[in-house]
Motif scaffolding. Structure first.
Motif, PDB file in Angstrom:
ATOM      1  N   TRP A  24     -42.971 -28.611  38.172  1.00  0.00           N
ATOM      2  CA  TRP A  24     -42.178 -27.411  37.962  1.00  0.00           C
ATOM      3  C   TRP A  24     -40.881 -27.544  38.754  1.00  0.00           C
ATOM      4  CZ3 TRP A  24     -43.249 -23.101  35.042  1.00  0.00           C
ATOM      5  CH2 TRP A  24     -44.590 -22.867  34.633  1.00  0.00           C
ATOM      6  N   PHE A  25     -39.871 -26.935  38.250  1.00  0.00           N
ATOM      7  CA  PHE A  25     -38.696 -26.720  39.089  1.00  0.00           C
ATOM      8  C   PHE A  25     -38.042 -25.437  38.616  1.00  0.00           C
ATOM      9  CE2 PHE A  25     -34.241 -26.949  40.229  1.00  0.00           C
ATOM     10  CZ  PHE A  25     -34.309 -27.312  41.570  1.00  0.00           C
ATOM     11  N   VAL A  26     -37.665 -24.634  39.610  1.00  0.00           N
ATOM     12  CA  VAL A  26     -36.874 -23.468  39.248  1.00  0.00           C
ATOM     13  C   VAL A  26     -35.663 -23.451  40.152  1.00  0.00           C
ATOM     14  CG1 VAL A  26     -38.275 -21.960  40.718  1.00  0.00           C
ATOM     15  CG2 VAL A  26     -36.849 -20.974  38.915  1.00  0.00           C
ATOM     16  N   GLY A  27     -34.502 -23.332  39.555  1.00  0.00           N
ATOM     17  CA  GLY A  27     -33.294 -23.375  40.361  1.00  0.00           C
ATOM     18  C   GLY A  27     -32.264 -22.411  39.837  1.00  0.00           C
ATOM     19  N   PHE A  28     -31.339 -22.052  40.757  1.00  0.00           N
ATOM     20  CA  PHE A  28     -30.253 -21.187  40.306  1.00  0.00           C
ATOM     21  C   PHE A  28     -28.985 -21.568  41.025  1.00  0.00           C
ATOM     22  CE2 PHE A  28     -32.383 -19.047  43.779  1.00  0.00           C
ATOM     23  CZ  PHE A  28     -31.351 -18.697  44.631  1.00  0.00           C
ATOM     24  N   ALA A  29     -27.858 -21.140  40.520  1.00  0.00           N
ATOM     25  CA  ALA A  29     -26.574 -21.450  41.128  1.00  0.00           C
ATOM     26  C   ALA A  29     -25.577 -20.448  40.608  1.00  0.00           C
ATOM     27  CB  ALA A  29     -26.150 -22.871  40.750  1.00  0.00           C
ATOM     28  N   PRO A  30     -24.521 -20.191  41.276  1.00  0.00           N
ATOM     29  CA  PRO A  30     -24.331 -20.610  42.681  1.00  0.00           C
ATOM     30  C   PRO A  30     -25.169 -19.735  43.610  1.00  0.00           C
ATOM     31  CG  PRO A  30     -22.377 -19.533  41.800  1.00  0.00           C
ATOM     32  CD  PRO A  30     -23.411 -19.462  40.743  1.00  0.00           C
ATOM     33  N   LYS A  31     -25.144 -20.115  44.876  1.00  0.00           N
ATOM     34  CA  LYS A  31     -26.057 -19.480  45.821  1.00  0.00           C
ATOM     35  C   LYS A  31     -25.735 -18.001  46.028  1.00  0.00           C
ATOM     36  CE  LYS A  31     -27.208 -20.066  50.673  1.00  0.00           C
ATOM     37  NZ  LYS A  31     -26.712 -20.792  51.857  1.00  0.00           N
ATOM     38  N   GLN A  32     -24.432 -17.679  46.182  1.00  0.00           N
ATOM     39  CA  GLN A  32     -24.118 -16.294  46.547  1.00  0.00           C
ATOM     40  C   GLN A  32     -24.237 -15.329  45.378  1.00  0.00           C
ATOM     41  OE1 GLN A  32     -21.779 -18.831  47.292  1.00  0.00           O
ATOM     42  NE2 GLN A  32     -20.863 -18.341  49.287  1.00  0.00           N
ATOM     43  N   ALA A  33     -23.669 -15.715  44.271  1.00  0.00           N
ATOM     44  CA  ALA A  33     -23.697 -14.799  43.125  1.00  0.00           C
ATOM     45  C   ALA A  33     -24.240 -15.566  41.939  1.00  0.00           C
ATOM     46  CB  ALA A  33     -22.295 -14.281  42.819  1.00  0.00           C
ATOM     47  N   PRO A  34     -25.534 -15.699  41.845  1.00  0.00           N
ATOM     48  CA  PRO A  34     -26.095 -16.605  40.841  1.00  0.00           C
ATOM     49  C   PRO A  34     -25.723 -16.188  39.426  1.00  0.00           C
ATOM     50  CG  PRO A  34     -27.818 -15.357  41.952  1.00  0.00           C
ATOM     51  CD  PRO A  34     -26.570 -15.049  42.667  1.00  0.00           C
ATOM     52  N   GLU A  35     -25.328 -17.174  38.661  1.00  0.00           N
ATOM     53  CA  GLU A  35     -24.959 -16.927  37.273  1.00  0.00           C
ATOM     54  C   GLU A  35     -25.973 -17.511  36.315  1.00  0.00           C
ATOM     55  OE1 GLU A  35     -20.991 -18.332  36.522  1.00  0.00           O
ATOM     56  OE2 GLU A  35     -20.353 -17.667  38.502  1.00  0.00           O
ATOM     57  N   ILE A  36     -26.739 -18.430  36.791  1.00  0.00           N
ATOM     58  CA  ILE A  36     -27.696 -19.064  35.888  1.00  0.00           C
ATOM     59  C   ILE A  36     -28.938 -19.427  36.682  1.00  0.00           C
ATOM     60  CG2 ILE A  36     -26.500 -21.279  36.236  1.00  0.00           C
ATOM     61  CD1 ILE A  36     -27.535 -22.061  33.418  1.00  0.00           C
ATOM     62  N   VAL A  37     -30.051 -19.159  36.083  1.00  0.00           N
ATOM     63  CA  VAL A  37     -31.306 -19.593  36.687  1.00  0.00           C
ATOM     64  C   VAL A  37     -32.068 -20.372  35.623  1.00  0.00           C
ATOM     65  CG1 VAL A  37     -32.308 -17.322  36.182  1.00  0.00           C
ATOM     66  CG2 VAL A  37     -33.481 -18.835  37.744  1.00  0.00           C
ATOM     67  N   VAL A  38     -32.601 -21.506  36.078  1.00  0.00           N
ATOM     68  CA  VAL A  38     -33.262 -22.399  35.136  1.00  0.00           C
ATOM     69  C   VAL A  38     -34.663 -22.697  35.628  1.00  0.00           C
ATOM     70  CG1 VAL A  38     -33.191 -24.633  33.998  1.00  0.00           C
ATOM     71  CG2 VAL A  38     -31.070 -23.458  34.550  1.00  0.00           C
ATOM     72  N   ALA A  39     -35.636 -22.502  34.774  1.00  0.00           N
ATOM     73  CA  ALA A  39     -36.997 -22.905  35.104  1.00  0.00           C
ATOM     74  C   ALA A  39     -37.388 -24.057  34.196  1.00  0.00           C
ATOM     75  CB  ALA A  39     -37.959 -21.738  34.896  1.00  0.00           C
ATOM     76  N   VAL A  40     -37.976 -25.077  34.810  1.00  0.00           N
ATOM     77  CA  VAL A  40     -38.364 -26.252  34.036  1.00  0.00           C
ATOM     78  C   VAL A  40     -39.853 -26.490  34.235  1.00  0.00           C
ATOM     79  CG1 VAL A  40     -38.065 -28.737  33.750  1.00  0.00           C
ATOM     80  CG2 VAL A  40     -36.102 -27.290  34.282  1.00  0.00           C
ATOM     81  N   LEU A  41     -40.538 -26.671  33.164  1.00  0.00           N
ATOM     82  CA  LEU A  41     -41.933 -27.095  33.219  1.00  0.00           C
ATOM     83  C   LEU A  41     -41.988 -28.474  32.602  1.00  0.00           C
ATOM     84  CD1 LEU A  41     -45.058 -26.843  33.328  1.00  0.00           C
ATOM     85  CD2 LEU A  41     -44.914 -25.725  31.110  1.00  0.00           C
ATOM     86  N   TYR A  42     -42.468 -29.424  33.384  1.00  0.00           N
ATOM     87  CA  TYR A  42     -42.578 -30.790  32.879  1.00  0.00           C
ATOM     88  C   TYR A  42     -44.047 -31.134  32.946  1.00  0.00           C
ATOM     89  CZ  TYR A  42     -41.761 -35.883  32.780  1.00  0.00           C
ATOM     90  OH  TYR A  42     -41.782 -37.218  32.478  1.00  0.00           O
ATOM     91  N   GLU A  43     -44.708 -31.046  31.845  1.00  0.00           N
ATOM     92  CA  GLU A  43     -46.161 -31.239  31.820  1.00  0.00           C
ATOM     93  C   GLU A  43     -46.477 -32.690  32.109  1.00  0.00           C
ATOM     94  OE1 GLU A  43     -47.931 -29.918  28.228  1.00  0.00           O
ATOM     95  OE2 GLU A  43     -47.552 -27.805  28.632  1.00  0.00           O
ATOM     96  N   GLY A  44     -47.415 -32.892  33.032  1.00  0.00           N
ATOM     97  CA  GLY A  44     -47.781 -34.256  33.403  1.00  0.00           C
ATOM     98  C   GLY A  44     -46.663 -34.957  34.129  1.00  0.00           C
ATOM     99  N   GLY A  45     -45.774 -34.189  34.710  1.00  0.00           N
ATOM    100  CA  GLY A  45     -44.628 -34.784  35.386  1.00  0.00           C
ATOM    101  C   GLY A  45     -44.946 -35.266  36.785  1.00  0.00           C
ATOM    102  N   LEU A  46     -46.137 -35.033  37.249  1.00  0.00           N
ATOM    103  CA  LEU A  46     -46.660 -35.516  38.526  1.00  0.00           C
ATOM    104  C   LEU A  46     -46.071 -34.818  39.738  1.00  0.00           C
ATOM    105  CD1 LEU A  46     -46.967 -39.336  37.919  1.00  0.00           C
ATOM    106  CD2 LEU A  46     -48.797 -37.629  38.064  1.00  0.00           C
ATOM    107  N   HIS A  47     -44.777 -34.750  39.831  1.00  0.00           N
ATOM    108  CA  HIS A  47     -44.194 -34.134  41.017  1.00  0.00           C
ATOM    109  C   HIS A  47     -42.971 -33.322  40.639  1.00  0.00           C
ATOM    110  CE1 HIS A  47     -42.307 -33.547  44.904  1.00  0.00           C
ATOM    111  NE2 HIS A  47     -43.545 -33.691  45.391  1.00  0.00           N
ATOM    112  N   GLY A  48     -42.826 -32.219  41.336  1.00  0.00           N
ATOM    113  CA  GLY A  48     -41.752 -31.290  41.037  1.00  0.00           C
ATOM    114  C   GLY A  48     -40.377 -31.911  41.082  1.00  0.00           C
TER     115      GLY A  48
END
Lengths: 365, 178, 376, 631
Positions: free
Chosen positions: D560-584
């Motif tokens: 899994w990874f969930v990230g957003f940017a920019p830090k102060q005023a986030p404009e986009i947040v992205v969540a990623v699911l990578y099945e069988g991806g072993l590590h985030g």
């Protein structure tokens, strides 16, 4: 000889012929209109050829003295029966019934149509031979059987309509020949009993036709479809009609067989009530002319022949045009002179030939 | 037969002077006219308004003074013209039949040699012809054609003008009346 | 009856004639069939005369032009020396001969340059109606002409054979209503259908990519209609209406002015038609499909844009190329992040060393990489 | 007196005299009777016609009209689906259906037709033969979707002179992006089936209609569907149109503009190519979905009209479940991506403060069971920042134990877990947030404190969907405002934002930890974007217990990874699911590419004075740790 020929031509019943030709011409126009854009589109032309052939046949039949013809009735009768039986076996099957036997040039010959002539002559001869104003039970039964045999064969084809056309000849004949009123009552009673029995002898489609005659809405896509569509076509014609080739029901094929059995519906749609009046008037005049010839006939036999012809024609016209407006059951009998079909047209002209035959001999006596 | 008709009939039968032509000219002149119509137009574009077959029809019908001949002649010319074009056969035929009939019928009542009358008749019949063709195209065949009246008027006038010398040329073909 | 007929003889004949013709007309209109027989008679009867007159007219045309030029030269010579004049006249005469021979020669030369086998024909007549766009040519089914054959000149396409009679053929012109031909534009290779409208201008229909089609572009036959061989000029496009949603293209056919001689394309008959129809002119000629366009730079692009694609597909292709150009595998191993603002590598790749930051072709320069964009 | 009649002879020489005229015997009266019967019959007939033609003409005229006039539908084109910039994602293609009217087919045209349409003439003739049994007015279908060349051929040759048998019928065909791009998001249209016809949802449709069966196509089916027009034609008794009487034009369906940014969608699709999983990109300020990807995917183009049964079966039986929309329907343990919520819950409830530390030795024992940290050697002394950045499990075991399951559940639900987000797509799943109540309701059992420990690191019964994760983290990143995710702008107006009263300081501490994940030797340095403050959190979620894992080696951990940017005023947040991806940290580059694409595009849109070219920017020094703290 030439004199004779000229005389025979001059003495023909020209009014009768003119009326017949006018009606046939109206029929040809209507056939043309009803068969545009269909596989039958050459039918009007063929009908025209049949008209010519019919006139020739009429003239030919008028030449042979009808007494000679009456003398040959037994031969005609037996040969006719044999041909009818043959038809049952080798006839060409059209719409599920064997009515036609193949002839030269790919023409087909409907024997039952021509057997009408034999029946007319038969009835005339029989009733002439009886020589009595009062028919006995034996006479009635014998004549009835003679007529019933070919009728049964034709019903077997199966062709109910045509076989029924023999009945008016018989009825008119015995009526004129001297039917006793007691007999008439008995016959009426017997018929009332036998009719339900006859019901079971009818084929399914014949029953269906009779049922739909009583209630056309019952089976709108099946047997009743024809009546309903025919009534719509006639009704939509109105007073003046929609004009030649403009009848939508005819042109769009909603009307079934608009050039044969339902030609009067097509005519009614395209020419309206006015046209119907004209045509029925012409038929009436034609019949009156035949009856007039009967009245002027030189003898009983001639009178009976003319009246037989009148009876057949009246029956045809009555049933066919009545069927188009739902006042008669759909029996599939053609409208004489108008409906497309060589056998029908030729047989009508042959009958007119008989009438002319009688007329030509009116002065001989 | 109305009263009016009777009166007409009374006036009409002064024996019309039937003009006769050599039989060949009956064939050659209309053929030439049609041929002109079909093939000369291509070289000389500005004569496209000319309706020589019509003029020929009018002339012959008028001079022969017999409605039957006029009708038949008009029908033949029209049908020939039709068969060389791409529309239905009979469109010009019908119109020209009527033109021939009218021209011949009219000729019973006036002096066919007067240029003024010739001009008038030609003009009227040209307009009639164009209107008739338009009507046939619109109502019988069901095409959508515009009726350009002013153009028709001008063309009719031009045709009538051409017709006068043209008829004079055709007059040379006359055989002396017997 | 007889007296009736006698009295109304004129009107009866008129009515009979009219009725007969009405019936004839009704028959044609109802069945939509022509009275072909009558036409064959008429055409066969008239065309020989037309041919004869045509050849005479050509002859006289030569003589006439020669005369005109002679007179011109004479008037000119009055101001010039008499001795030279004779030579001049001769020269002029020869030139005149050349000019008239020119057209035929050009056509002949042209016929030799094109792959299709053709037959030269002369135009001998036009349709009788004022707005009929048909012509008659002097070759018919006796010369092997069949229906649906293409008719061209060195300038471009003229029309196609609508019906072939024994001695002549009827050709519908490009401008005739209902005429259709497949065309392709010269530069942008836009495919479309040319339609005759009955006026002097044709319209373009079913333009594949209307945005790409430019004004004044030349159109050529695409061969896809299987009537016209590929590669004949048709005319220049005129864009008469162009907005985001609506387009209207008109084409003025080039080859229709001063039609004299034409070529009828007879070769290219694809496969024999099994049953020879009753009349020889009943055949329909179908050309083989045009050869595929030579592999060119735009061919793969056209393939990708192909039939029925959306913007998504194009964008995906763009990003894929971007990734490839930068050696970036999407979502892949860590490394330098990709720059999505780089110019998409085009078909003619620019030298890779070109400064990437340099603004190119008016595109916005590569985006600055600041820490989070400041919000107002 | 009557004379005896001479006998009728069999020979032809029968001659006169005839039967002598017997005046009295001739039934002249009876003939008159016959004449009256005849007249009556004719009057009867005439009355029949009078009734129909004069009295009831109106009725029969109407019936005649009803006989001959039919309304033929004109199908309305379906609305297009556009991205936020108006680019076409799903379009319509005018396609043509070629019919052969066999009424006027001529034998010698068969070969030209077959040749022109690139058909095998033999096969074509064979097909015609098969049609022989049908009535000839029934046209034969030849080909759908003609190529340009075939179309041109047909148009040029179907005039009366050449091949009048050919008939073209225009139709519209839905066109989706190739290779399954956006397939789960967009859905597909397909012909309505009998079962659907009987449901109230599709009641107003007719058999043969194409309806949206999944995704946007289904959710916004009504808007996309236009109103069919109709053509009034005069038909004959076989229903062949003979003339046109009137026309009511079709009203095309409305075009639908999505919030999706096709650039981002494409980058996400490309990133996920060949992998199983999902990507969800949201704008946390508005809830607009910028991209939504699920892989593996299918090609919706195959569904248009009727899908081939074998293909349909293949899709259904594929073990990778291509029809399954992982972005909304995959309910999986979030793993360590749950930790920011844990941290926020702990700070908000006050069970820890910023000075709280735990010593990680690579594992700990709780309630008699050993719980390991993912780092064998342990993280040493760990505070909140380091625990998030390096994803220390031991720290969160302790925090979880302090919080208790119901507190965890309360904050998980606050973040949006356990409920549908309400996105405008069909068939969203809600995931599971375990609590004492939940367990009692479902299993009729008490909650064991030991179970809390696994939930604390996003394992155990806790499951979320990728969409929920992006939604949850987006809400936290914006300081506690959760905007309902949506794909169509107008739909947002109906849903008010969900707000939580969070201490901004606590939020900042969590965000700071997430910043460290990417930028400060955390678990997702692979996602670092120079010049951009990208924050995120990786997650590695076990699919099954360790025992099961030993048996089935193919069950690999989900990344899994969930990230957003920019830090102060986030404009986009992205969540990623990578099945069988072993590590985030293997899921992180996917999110990074999407975010990069977002900011590259933004830069493209607002080209400001380029102080530094991009190549220089990417080499810019890293900002100092914590330099960009909020006031």
């Amino acid at each position: 000889m030439i004199l004779l020929l000229r005389r025979s031509i001059r003495d023909l019943d020209w009014t009768l012929i003119l009326l017949a030709v006018i009606i046939t011409t109206l029929g040809i126009v209507q056939i043309y209109s009803a068969t545009l854009d269909t596989v039958w589109r050459n039918a009007w032309w063929k009908q025209f050829v049949w008209l010519i052939a019919g006139l020739v046949l009429m003239y030919a039949i008028a030449q042979v003295d009808y007494h000679t013809l009456l003398g040959r009735v037994p031969i005609f009768y037996i040969v006719g029966l044999l041909v009818l039986i043959t038809t049952l076996f080798i006839g060409t099957r059209v719409f599920g019934s064997r009515r036609w036997i193949p002839l030269f040039f790919g023409f087909h010959f409907q024997v039952s149509e021509f057997f009408k002539l034999v029946i007319i002559l038969l009835v005339a001869r029989y009733l002439t031979e009886v020589k009595s104003q009062r028919l006995s039970w034996f006479d009635l039964l014998k004549l009835g059987t003679l007529v019933a045999i070919p009728m049964a064969l034709i019903m077997k084809q199966p062709d109910l309509g045509t076989s029924l056309t023999y009945v008016p000849v018989l009825l008119t004949g015995i009526f004129l020949g001297g039917l006793r009123w007691q007999h008439a009552v008995v016959i009426g009673l017997v018929a009332a009993v036998l009719l339900p029995a006859g019901w079971f002898a009818l084929k399914d489609y014949q029953k269906a036709r009779l049922v739909t005659f009583l209630d056309p809405a019952k089976d709108p896509r099946g047997a009743g479809y024809q009546v309903i569509q025919s009534k719509i076509a006639v009704g939509a014609g109105g007073m003046w009609g929609k004009g030649v080739t403009r009848g939508t029901q005819t042109q769009l094929r909603f009307l079934p067989v608009p050039h044969t059995d339902f030609i009067i519906s097509a005519f009614g749609e395209e020419h309206g009530f006015t046209g119907i009046l004209v045509v029925l008037g012409l038929y009436f005049l034609l019949l009156m002319q035949i009856v007039q010839n009967a009245q002027a006939a030189p003898d009983r036999a001639g009178m009976l022949i003319c009246m037989g012809v009148a009876a057949v024609m009246l029956f045809h016209v009555f049933v066919n045009t009545g069927m188009a407006v739902g006042r008669m059951p759909v029996t599939g009998i053609p409208l004489p002179l108008m409906s497309y079909g060589g056998s029908s047209l030729l047989s009508v002209f042959a009958m007119l030939g008989l009438v002319n035959n009688v007329r030509l001999r009116r002065l001989v006596a | 037969m109305t009263d009016f008709d009777n009166r007409l009939m009374d006036i009409a039968p002064r024996e019309p002077a039937v003009t006769r032509f050599r039989p060949l000219s009956w064939l050659v002149v209309p053929l030439l006219a049609i041929w002109f119509q079909v093939f000369v137009h291509r070289f000389v574009g500005y004569v496209s308004y000319l309706e020589l077959p019509l003029l020929v029809t009018i002339y012959f019908s008028m001079m022969r003074r017999q409605p039957i001949i006029g009708s038949v002649f008009g029908a033949c010319v029209g049908l020939a013209q039709d068969s060389l074009s791409d529309h239905y056969v009979g469109m010009f035929g019908i119109v020209k039949t009527m033109v021939g009939f009218i021209a011949a019928s009219l000729s019973l009542r006036f002096d066919v040699d007067s240029p003024l009358l010739r001009l008038t008749v030609t003009y009227a019949l040209f307009v009639f012809h164009q209107m008739g063709y338009w009507a046939v195209a619109k109502f019988l065949v069901g095409q959508s054609v515009d009726l350009q009246l002013p153009q028709m008027a001008i063309q009719g006038f031009l045709n009538a003008l051409i017709a006068i010398p043209f008829y004079l040329v055709l007059d040379r073909l006359k055989e002396e009346a017997r | 009856m007889e007296s009736f007929l006698a009295r109304f003889r004129h009107i009866t004949v008129l009515l009979l004639l009219l009725m007969a013709q009405l019936l004839l007309l009704a028959y044609q209109v109802k069945t939509n069939q022509e009275v072909r027989l009558i036409r064959i008679w008429a055409v066969t009867a008239v065309t020989p005369l037309a041919r004869a007159v045509e050849s005479v007219s050509v002859y006289w045309n030569n003589v006439f032009t020669t005369l005109v030029r002679q007179r011109e030269v004479l008037s000119e010579n009055e101001r010039l020396k008499g001795e030279v004049s004779k030579l001049r006249i001769e020269n002029q005469y020869l030139q005149g001969e050349l000019a008239t021979a020119d057209r035929a020669k050009v056509l002949l030369a042209f016929a030799q340059t094109i792959p299709s086998k053709t037959k030269a024909a002369r135009i001998i007549g036009s349709g009788t109606g004022s707005n009929a766009r048909v012509v008659y040519v002097d070759r018919g089914s006796a010369d092997g002409i069949a229906r649906n054959m293409a008719v061209v000149t060195s300038k471009g396409i003229v029309g196609k054979v609508a019906s072939a009679y024994p001695t002549a053929s009827l050709v519908t012109l490009v401008t005739q209503q209902g005429f259709v031909a497949g065309v392709v534009s010269q530069v942008s290779r836009v495919q479309a259908i040319l339609r005759g409208t009955g006026s002097d201008l044709c319209t373009l229909d079913y333009v594949r990519n209307p945005f790409a089609l430019q004004d004044k572009e030349w159109l050529y036959t695409s061969g896809e209609d299987r009537v016209f061989p590929k590669g004949f000029p048709v005319g220049q496009v005129r864009v008469t209406k162009k907005s985001n949603t609506e387009f209207e293209f008109k084409v003025q056919p080039v080859a229709l002015d001063h039609l004299e001689e034409v070529l009828i394309v007879v070769e290219g008959i694809h496969g024999a038609i099994p049953d020879p129809a009753p009349a020889p002119s009943q055949e329909v000629v179908i050309l083989p499909p045009p050869p595929p366009a030579p592999a060119s730079a735009e061919a793969p692009a056209a393939g990708a844009e192909g039939f029925g694609s959306t913007d998504a597909d194009r964008l995906r292709e763009k990003y894929r190329k971007l990734g490839e150009a930068q050696g970036h595998t999407y979502g892949g191993s860590p490394g330098r992040p990709p720059d999505f603002n780089k110019a998409v590598p085009s078909a003619q790749p620019k030298p890779a060393s070109a400064a990437p930051g340099k603004p190119e072709e008016g595109k916005p320069p590569a985006a600055p990489k600041e820490p989070a964009p400041v919000k107002p | 007196m009557r004379q005896p009649d001479p006998p009728y002879h069999q020979d032809s020489a029968y001659s006169m005299p005839p039967i002598p005229r017997d005046e009295g015997a001739l039934p002249s009266i009876k003939i008159v009777v016959f004449q009256y019967v005849m007249a009556a019959a004719f009057i009867f007939l005439v009355s029949g016609y009078w009734t129909l033609q004069i009295q009831n003409e109106q009725i029969y005229n109407e019936k005649a009209v009803r006989n001959e006039i039919r309304a033929l539908p004109i199908p309305a084109p379906r609305g297009k689906i556009l991205d936020r910039d108006g680019r076409v994602i799903v379009g319509n293609l005018a396609s043509y259906r070629l019919l052969l009217s066999r009424d006027n087919l001529r034998e010698d045209h068969i070969i030209p037709i077959a040749t022109g349409l690139n058909l095998d003439p033999k096969e074509f003739a064979e097909r015609l033969r098969r049609y022989r049994s049908l009535p000839s007015y029934q046209p034969m279908f030849i080909k759908d979707e003609l190529t340009t060349a075939e179309f041109t051929f047909v148009e040029a040759n179907r005039d009366n002179d050449a091949l009048p048998e050919l008939e073209l019928i225009s139709s519209q065909r839905r066109v989706y992006p190739q290779d399954g791009v956006g397939a789960h998001l967009l859905g597909y249209v397909s012909e309505i089936n009998d079962a659907e016809l009987n449901t109230p949802e599709w009641a107003r449709h007719n058999p043969g209609d194409e309806i949206g069966k999944a995704g946007i196509e289904r959710y916004y089916n009504d808007a996309l569907t236009g109103v069919d027009g109709e053509r009034q034609v005069r038909v004959d008794n076989r229903g062949n149109a003979r003339a046109e009487l009137g026309i009511k034009e079709a009203v095309p369906g409305k075009d639908l503009m999505l919030t999706v940014d096709l650039d981002l969608q494409i980058v996400a699709e490309l990133s996920m190519e060949g992998r199983n999983g999902a990507v969800v990109a949201l704008d946390p300020r508005t809830g607009e979905v910028l991209a939504l990807v699920s892989r593996p995917s299918y090609d919706p183009n195959h569904f248009v009209g009727r899908i081939d049964p074998s293909e349909w079966n293949k899709l259904l039986t594929d073990p990778d479940k291509p029809l399954f929309n992982r972005a909304l329907q995959a309910q999986l343990a979030p793993g360590s991506t749950f930790k920011p919520i844990m941290a926020l819950a702990a700070l908000e409830t006050g069970v820890i403060d910023e000075n709280f530390t735990v010593t990680c030795t690579g594992g700990a024992t709780w309630y008699g069971r050993p719980f390991k940290c993912h780092k064998r050697g342990g993280h040493g002394t760990v505070n909140l920042y380091k625990a998030i950045a390096q994803s220390c499990d031991v720290f969160f075991y302790a925090v979880g134990n302090k919080l208790g399951i119901d507190n965890i559940a309360k904050y998980a639900e606050m973040a949006g877990f356990g409920h549908k987000t309400g996105i405008d797509l069909p068939q969203e799943k809600e995931g599971v947030v375990p609590s004492t109540q939940w367990k009692m309701r479902l299993f009729r059992e008490k909650w064991f404190a030991g179970e809390t420990i696994s939930v604390a690191i996003g394992q155990g019964a806790l499951t979320v969907t990728p969409l929920q994760l992006a939604y949850a983290i987006g809400g936290i990143a914006t300081g506690g405002v959760w905007m309902k995710p949506h794909l169509v702008k107008e739909s947002a107006a109906l849903a008010p934002a969900r707000k939580a009263n969070l201490n901004i300081d606590h939020v900042n501490q969590v965000i700071q930890g997430m910043w460290g994940v990417v930028n400060d030797y955390g678990t997702a340095t692979a996602a670092r974007l120079p010049g951009l403050d990208l924050c995120g959190k990786t997650g590695t979620a076990q699919l099954a217990s360790n025992e099961l894992l030993k048996q089935r080696k193919d069950l690999k951990d989900n990344a899994w990874f969930v990230g957003f940017a920019p830090k102060q005023a986030p404009e986009i947040v992205v969540a990623v699911l990578y099945e069988g991806g072993l590590h985030g940290n293997l899921a992180a580059p996917i999110a990074r590419d999407v975010i990069k694409a977002y900011f590259d595009k933004k830069a493209r849109r607002n080209p400001r004075a380029p102080e530094q070219p991009a190549s220089v920017a990417s080499m810019a020094p890293l900002p100092k740790v914590g330099a960009a703290q909020r006031p």
